[in-house]
Design a protein around this motif. Structure first.
Motif, PDB file in Angstrom:
ATOM      1  N   GLU A  46      -9.574 -23.485 -12.257  1.00 24.61           N
ATOM      2  CA  GLU A  46     -11.734 -22.728 -12.080  1.00 24.61           C
ATOM      3  C   GLU A  46     -11.365 -22.607 -10.350  1.00 24.61           C
ATOM      4  O   GLU A  46     -12.215 -22.009 -10.491  1.00 24.61           O
ATOM      5  CB  GLU A  46     -11.667 -23.977 -13.201  1.00 24.61           C
ATOM      6  N   ILE A  47     -11.406 -24.379  -9.988  1.00 18.88           N
ATOM      7  CA  ILE A  47     -11.489 -23.852  -8.403  1.00 18.88           C
ATOM      8  C   ILE A  47     -10.917 -22.332  -7.290  1.00 18.88           C
ATOM      9  O   ILE A  47     -12.105 -21.158  -7.161  1.00 18.88           O
ATOM     10  CB  ILE A  47     -11.081 -25.198  -7.955  1.00 18.88           C
ATOM     11  N   THR A  60     -18.967 -20.685  -3.816  1.00 20.52           N
ATOM     12  CA  THR A  60     -18.404 -20.865  -2.882  1.00 20.52           C
ATOM     13  C   THR A  60     -17.687 -21.973  -2.739  1.00 20.52           C
ATOM     14  O   THR A  60     -17.594 -23.037  -3.582  1.00 20.52           O
ATOM     15  CB  THR A  60     -19.134 -20.986  -1.508  1.00 20.52           C
ATOM     16  N   LEU A  61     -16.398 -21.965  -2.491  1.00 18.96           N
ATOM     17  CA  LEU A  61     -15.739 -23.585  -2.193  1.00 18.96           C
ATOM     18  C   LEU A  61     -16.199 -24.599  -1.389  1.00 18.96           C
ATOM     19  O   LEU A  61     -16.133 -25.630  -1.982  1.00 18.96           O
ATOM     20  CB  LEU A  61     -14.678 -23.308  -0.668  1.00 18.96           C
ATOM     21  N   HIS A 118     -10.471 -14.952  -0.103  1.00 23.47           N
ATOM     22  CA  HIS A 118     -11.478 -14.600  -0.926  1.00 23.47           C
ATOM     23  C   HIS A 118     -11.788 -13.151  -0.110  1.00 23.47           C
ATOM     24  O   HIS A 118     -12.003 -11.834  -1.014  1.00 23.47           O
ATOM     25  CB  HIS A 118     -12.581 -14.937  -0.613  1.00 23.47           C
ATOM     26  N   ASP A 119     -12.038 -12.927   1.164  1.00 24.99           N
ATOM     27  CA  ASP A 119     -11.815 -11.775   2.125  1.00 24.99           C
ATOM     28  C   ASP A 119     -10.250 -10.373   0.996  1.00 24.99           C
ATOM     29  O   ASP A 119     -10.969  -9.419   0.885  1.00 24.99           O
ATOM     30  CB  ASP A 119     -11.783 -11.815   3.230  1.00 24.99           C
ATOM     31  N   MET A 120      -9.813 -11.278   1.240  1.00 28.40           N
ATOM     32  CA  MET A 120      -7.881 -10.720   1.130  1.00 28.40           C
ATOM     33  C   MET A 120      -8.170 -10.395  -0.551  1.00 28.40           C
ATOM     34  O   MET A 120      -8.275  -8.656  -0.802  1.00 28.40           O
ATOM     35  CB  MET A 120      -7.099 -11.206   0.876  1.00 28.40           C
ATOM     36  N   SER A 137     -11.042 -24.640   3.679  1.00 30.89           N
ATOM     37  CA  SER A 137     -11.581 -23.310   4.024  1.00 30.89           C
ATOM     38  C   SER A 137     -11.827 -22.756   4.599  1.00 30.89           C
ATOM     39  O   SER A 137     -11.535 -21.444   4.078  1.00 30.89           O
ATOM     40  CB  SER A 137     -12.848 -24.739   4.748  1.00 30.89           C
ATOM     41  N   GLU A 138     -10.922 -22.701   5.599  1.00 30.87           N
ATOM     42  CA  GLU A 138      -9.917 -21.453   6.830  1.00 30.87           C
ATOM     43  C   GLU A 138      -9.117 -20.835   5.400  1.00 30.87           C
ATOM     44  O   GLU A 138      -9.598 -19.121   5.376  1.00 30.87           O
ATOM     45  CB  GLU A 138      -9.286 -22.104   7.502  1.00 30.87           C
ATOM     46  N   ALA A 139      -8.050 -21.411   5.195  1.00 28.64           N
ATOM     47  CA  ALA A 139      -7.562 -20.827   4.174  1.00 28.64           C
ATOM     48  C   ALA A 139      -7.874 -19.894   2.843  1.00 28.64           C
ATOM     49  O   ALA A 139      -7.914 -18.684   2.615  1.00 28.64           O
ATOM     50  CB  ALA A 139      -6.781 -21.406   2.995  1.00 28.64           C
TER      51      ALA A 139
END
Length: 581
Positions: A437-438, A448-449, A288-290, A281-283
């Motif tokens: 796809e994920i 979201t994840l 996503h932000d990057m 989740s952290e990764a």
């Protein structure tokens, strides 16, 4: 005077003899460079190994055995193989057997004894097949591949001779069914534009120095991306982007650098969904932000490989991709700017090391071969794969990459680090696993994840269950539909329990405890929850914002229920009174 001439003549003759002798010795060495090589002795016969002309074919879908070696190392390797096969009386050749379209079906056919005897004509050759992930798990489940853990005369865990990622690729408990020897793998990392670094006040060696000092981290990568991403005309839209990366390479390295992956495998060979891990989740949150802030946007008419062309044209500072001079058919040799190649930065929970991902080529031996036959094949290959007895043999593989880069530190430092910390892409072994796809949906903001996991967890559970040996082909007919559904329920309950455990941990500096993979009781003894207790049953989320609102809503609901009960009692009293009258 005469004595001096005689002395000079004798000296000259001696010197000439010495020089000619050295030249003759050198010529002999060139003709037989392995004359002094150690010949391995068979402990049973006390004589050199003799395989009596055994024919071994290493089959694949790409090798041309007629292709002549070009480099000095390749020529030396060919000479060593010729010496080995002649010394031990064995014939070994690697070649393309069938085209890529039909190769893997033919491999499965040749792993079945009846087919080989009745259709293929029972050829004299003994086969070792190179395969990829498309049939790997199917072959293990169907019992097509030989269990190499039963071969006692070979040390497959010799990291100098064998690729350990390939050996562990198809492991199940103490058993393993694959091996490999190739080190020339296209490992992904980060290309960087040296010109852009210098234009922003950094030296061209700055990132290599950060990497060597152990300071090349997510944080430092993000800080550089902030500096390189600019709105030059101040209209609120980004005009210069920091990176143009391959989505799959970028996401897989983000996960690996934080010590995680989409799918994990425990020591017993059991695969489990790892999307619920807090590391994962952290990764995904960071990547996503990057991607949103610093990735060069894809145009409407662009192909998926647009990112490579953008970097080669010098429009971005970073490209996350493989160390291949023809990445996606875009040759880095055509790049005008100078570039370097480093590892992906370390994540906050990546065990303080630079990790990369690998999908090694693996070799298998058909399971229907007799044990003595497999022992001979394995020993012959083990001798054949012995490194060339020269001082530079161990690092010779690096020289194959020299042409891919423009500086020495790429191969002498980066590739050396990558060779030590390679993580296998486990999810590639799970056929039809929706990894792309994920990744695409999360990075592009579609879901979201957590949403991706909610929508796909049932399908993932079925895929993992199929690969966890539950549906083994020879036992599948004995399994009833009820038993199968009960097994799936247990797997889903385990998944939810893992998710609840992860949610109770915050993203701090404290390391999370790993799942006890040796304890398999959790896979079979979890209680079956009712619908009211089952977190899989979807309920509409409350719109309340805090505990007081929830309490108020509960009191209001209870009050309405009391009013209904009171109204019902009053109605019943009137009904009874009417009957009496």
């Amino acid at each position: 005077m005469i004595k001096q001439r005689i002395s000079f003549f004798i000296f000259s003759f001696t010197l000439l003899f010495f020089i000619s002798g050295c030249a003759s010795t050198k010529q002999v060495d060139e003709e037989n460079p392995f004359a002094d090589a150690e010949v391995k002795i068979n402990p049973n016969t006390k004589k050199p190994y003799d395989f009596e002309g055994m024919n071994i074919v290493i089959g694949d879908w790409y090798t041309n055995p007629e292709l002549e070696p070009k480099s000095t190392e390749q020529k030396m390797l060919k000479a060593w193989h010729e010496w080995t096969t002649a010394t031990y009386n064995v014939n070994i050749i690697q070649k393309k057997l069938w085209g890529a379209n039909g190769y893997f079906q033919m491999v499965k056919n040749y792993c079945v004894k009846d087919y080989v005897e009745e259709v293929a004509g029972n050829p004299d050759e003994s086969y070792v097949f190179i395969i990829d992930e498309s049939i790997a798990q199917q072959g293990v489940r169907a019992g097509l591949f030989y269990d190499l853990s039963t071969i006692s005369n070979i040390s497959y865990f010799d990291s100098v001779k064998y690729n350990q990622n390939a050996v562990n690729r198809l492991g199940r408990g103490h058993s393993f069914y694959s091996f490999g020897w190739e080190k020339n793998e296209n490992l992904p990392g980060v290309y960087f534009n040296k010109r852009i670094l210098q234009e922003h006040g950094y030296t061209s060696e700055y990132l290599y120095d950060l990497q060597a000092q152990g300071k090349w981290t997510w944080k430092n990568f993000e800080n550089l991306c902030k500096k390189f991403t600019k709105d030059t005309d101040y209209d609120g839209d980004t005009d210069i982007w920091a990176m143009s990366s391959d989505m799959n390479d970028f996401s897989e390295l983000c996960l690996a650098s934080n010590g995680t992956s989409l799918v994990r495998k425990d020591v017993n060979g059991i695969y489990y969904n790892n999307l619920v891990s807090s590391k994962t989740s952290e990764a995904f949150t960071w990547m996503h932000d990057m991607w949103k802030k610093y990735q060069y946007p894809k145009g409407k008419n662009d192909n998926d490989d647009y990112c490579y062309n953008v970097f080669i044209k010098g429009k971005t500072a970073f490209l996350v991709g493989h160390q291949d001079k023809s990445i996606a058919n875009h040759s880095l040799q055509n790049m005008m700017d100078d570039y370097g190649f480093i590892c992906f930065p370390m994540g906050p929970r990546g065990d303080n090391q630079y990790n990369t991902v690998v999908n090694p080529k693996i070799a298998i031996i058909p399971s229907w071969y007799s044990h003595s036959r497999v022992e001979k094949i394995a020993k012959a290959l083990d001798l054949y794969l012995t490194p060339v007895p020269t001082n530079s043999a161990y690092d010779a593989w690096k020289k194959n990459y020299v042409s891919l880069f423009r500086d020495a530190r790429s191969s002498s430092e980066t590739l050396e680090i990558m060779g030590e910390n390679k993580i296998s892409n486990v999810h590639l072994l799970i056929k039809d696993f929706p990894a792309h796809e994920i990744i695409n949906n999360v990075l592009t903001g579609v879901n979201t994840l957590e949403e991706e996991n909610y929508f796909k967890k049932m399908a993932i559970a079925l895929l993992l269950d199929e690969n966890n040996n539950f549906g083994k082909l020879d036992d599948y007919e004995k399994i009833t539909e009820k038993e199968y559904k009960e097994h799936i329920e247990r797997e889903l309950k385990l998944y939810e329990e893992l998710k609840q455990n992860e949610q109770s941990v915050t993203f701090g500096d404290e390391e999370l405890p790993e799942i006890d993979s040796k304890d398999t009781s959790a896979y079979t003894t979890l209680p079956v929850l009712t619908d009211s207790e089952n977190p899989d049953v979807y309920t509409e989320p409350s719109e309340t914002s805090d505990g007081e609102d929830e309490k108020s809503l509960k009191e209001q609901t209870d009050s309405e229920q009391d009013d209904k009960k009171a109204g019902k009692k009053k109605k019943n009293k009137k009904s009874k009174k009417a009957q009496v009258d």
